[in-house]
Design an enzyme around this catalytic site. Structure first.
Site, mmCIF file in Angstrom:
data_model
loop_
_atom_site.group_PDB
_atom_site.id
_atom_site.type_symbol
_atom_site.label_atom_id
_atom_site.label_comp_id
_atom_site.label_asym_id
_atom_site.label_seq_id
_atom_site.Cartn_x
_atom_site.Cartn_y
_atom_site.Cartn_z
ATOM 1 N N GLU A 81 -8.494 -2.364 -14.463
ATOM 2 C CA GLU A 81 -9.439 -1.181 -15.069
ATOM 3 C C GLU A 81 -9.538 -1.421 -15.838
ATOM 4 O OE1 GLU A 81 -11.546 2.750 -14.694
ATOM 5 O OE2 GLU A 81 -9.989 2.877 -12.893
ATOM 6 N N CYS A 113 -10.022 3.127 -9.785
ATOM 7 C CA CYS A 113 -8.483 3.328 -9.392
ATOM 8 C C CYS A 113 -7.999 2.767 -8.146
ATOM 9 C CB CYS A 113 -8.035 5.079 -9.327
ATOM 10 S SG CYS A 113 -8.471 5.817 -11.277
ATOM 11 N N HIS A 235 -4.009 10.085 -4.897
ATOM 12 C CA HIS A 235 -4.622 9.493 -5.408
ATOM 13 C C HIS A 235 -4.428 10.821 -7.151
ATOM 14 C CE1 HIS A 235 -6.134 8.521 -9.382
ATOM 15 N NE2 HIS A 235 -7.369 8.130 -9.346
#
Ligand code: HMG
Length: 394
Positions: A81, A113, A235
């Site tokens: 990103e 993400c 994450h």
């Protein structure tokens, strides 16, 4: 069945201890260390960008796994990103810097993400459909928030490269389960408008979006047949988020385990790299996975890890991976982290300004000296100039 056969990582060559940032921002260092769970923040210097990080991770992978022939790579997907151009993918630069075969599909995928995980799943399907060929996935990002903002101490950068192909020799690092729990919902929790240099984030709201996505992904996944996974990777925008996620997961699944003990056993070994790198967006979940592999090596063979990947905006997935013999290969992470140059807050702000200046047209002067194996030299007539030790002539 396709599997991940080899991995490689890269991190920027400079690091800012967060107690230095806390001092500069007049914040109690315990807020960053204990409140967020962060120790250090990786800082990119002029010459480093999303492309050079991705190229370095790929070169490390190829050097770690000389038994795999790069000319067999027929798919290269970068999840990012923090791409450097709205049309041209990071992947084509990586393809060029590594001198990969022209018989290759090359593109980026984006969903905050989640992009690296999306690329991995896509590449796994591609590898299943193309036996004998290899697919390369790279998750590469630089996380940037405004100076002095609440997100600033969670910044970081890094890249992880993963090579996929048919397995059968038992040498894989891990295989992905076919079963996946998914959840997507349009939310404005974190985004990067094309006209801004830094992310916009509604921090506390983003935490609740992450937790909601975790619960809905688990619901979509359904009951785990047999035992719980041996380890859990989430994450990691900052390690405290993972602690919150783990507690929410146990509660949601109705597990009556001792939360601290379960965290210490199944989650803690996954977080030490994130603590020392910061958020690397798409690469964060894979840095946790690499950290686990580096920490426990061969003892992971045959064991499982539940992986939760979240991308703001939002899309999430929960899946279980099974480790194979490939976990015995060291990724040399600790040495890489320990050998970084330590900087202070003034140097960090100066490097940030210099990186921004290098992103302007006409910045190419041919004088960027970066000791990495790939260097972004600046922009000349709107064209990015890179140099690297594997550069093929145009
Ligand atoms: P904040 O609002 O400044 O911090 O920023 P806070 O006041 O909420 O404090 C944070 C924690 O520190 C709290 O603990 C405090 O109690 C504690 P908690 O209640 O959460 O357990 N604290 C202290 N502890 C010890 N000593 C002290 C002290 N003072 C306070 N003296 C925030 C926090 C996370 C909002 C900010 O860093 C931020 O905006 N970060 C960026 C957004 C983010 O990372 N969101 C995570 C979910 S979204 C996601 O993961 C996607 C993402 O990776 C992007 C993508 O998908 O591309 C971000």
């Amino acid at each position: 069945m396709a599997a991940v056969l080899a991995m490689g990582i890269s991190v920027p060559r400079h690091v800012l201890p967060l107690h230095e940032l806390a001092r500069a921002r007049n914040v109690d260092p315990a807020k960053y260390r204990l409140g967020l769970g962060c120790k250090e923040m990786a800082v990119v210097a002029p010459g480093e960008d999303t492309v050079t990080l991705a190229a370095e991770a790929t070169l490390s992978l190829l050097q770690n796994a000389p038994e795999y022939e790069p000319s067999k790579i027929g798919l290269l997907v970068v999840g990012t990103e923090s791409g450097v151009d709205r049309a041209k993918p990071v992947a084509i630069w990586v393809h060029n810097l590594l001198g990969l075969s022209a018989s290759c599909e090359v593109f980026d995928v984006k969903h905050a993400c989640f992009g690296g995980t999306a690329a991995l799943r896509m590449a796994s399907l591609w590898a299943d459909a193309n036996p004998g060929r290899l697919a390369l996935v790279v998750a590469s990002d630089i996380a940037r928030y405004p100076l002095n903002s609440p997100g600033e101490p969670t910044q970081g950068a890094g890249a992880v490269a993963l090579l996929l192909g048919s397995c059968g020799r038992g040498e894989e690092v891990f295989t992905l389960s076919k079963r996946v729990g998914m959840y997507a919902a349009q939310v404005d929790d974190f985004w990067q408008p094309a006209y801004l240099k830094e992310a916009v984030v509604r921090g506390h709201y983003s935490i609740s979006c992450y937790i909601e996505s975790l619960k809905r992904s688990l619901e979509d996944y359904g009951e785990e047949p047999g035992n719980d996974p041996d380890f859990l990777v989430f994450h990691c925008p900052f390690p405290k988020m993972v602690k919150k996620a783990h507690a929410a997961m146990l509660e949601f699944l109705g597990k009556s385990y001792d939360v601290s003990e379960d965290f210490r056993r199944r989650v803690e070994p996954t977080l030490w790299v994130n603590e020392r790198v910061g958020n690397a967006y798409t690469a964060s979940v894979f840095l946790s996975l690499c950290g686990l592999i580096e920490a426990l090596g061969g003892s992971l063979i045959g064991r499982t890890v539940g992986v939760f990947s979240y991308g703001s905006g939002s899309c999430a997935e929960y899946a279980v991976y099974t480790f194979g013999n490939g976990v015995k290969t060291s990724l040399d992470i600790k040495r890489r982290l320990d050998s970084r140059e330590v900087i202070n807050a003034t140097q960090y702000e100066r490097m940030r300004a210099e990186c921004e200046a290098l992103e302007q047209n006409g910045s190419y002067k041919g004088n960027v000296t970066n000791l990495g194996r790939f260097t972004f030299m600046g922009i000349q007539e709107h064209r990015r100039v890179y140099c690297g030790n594997n550069l093929r002539p145009e």
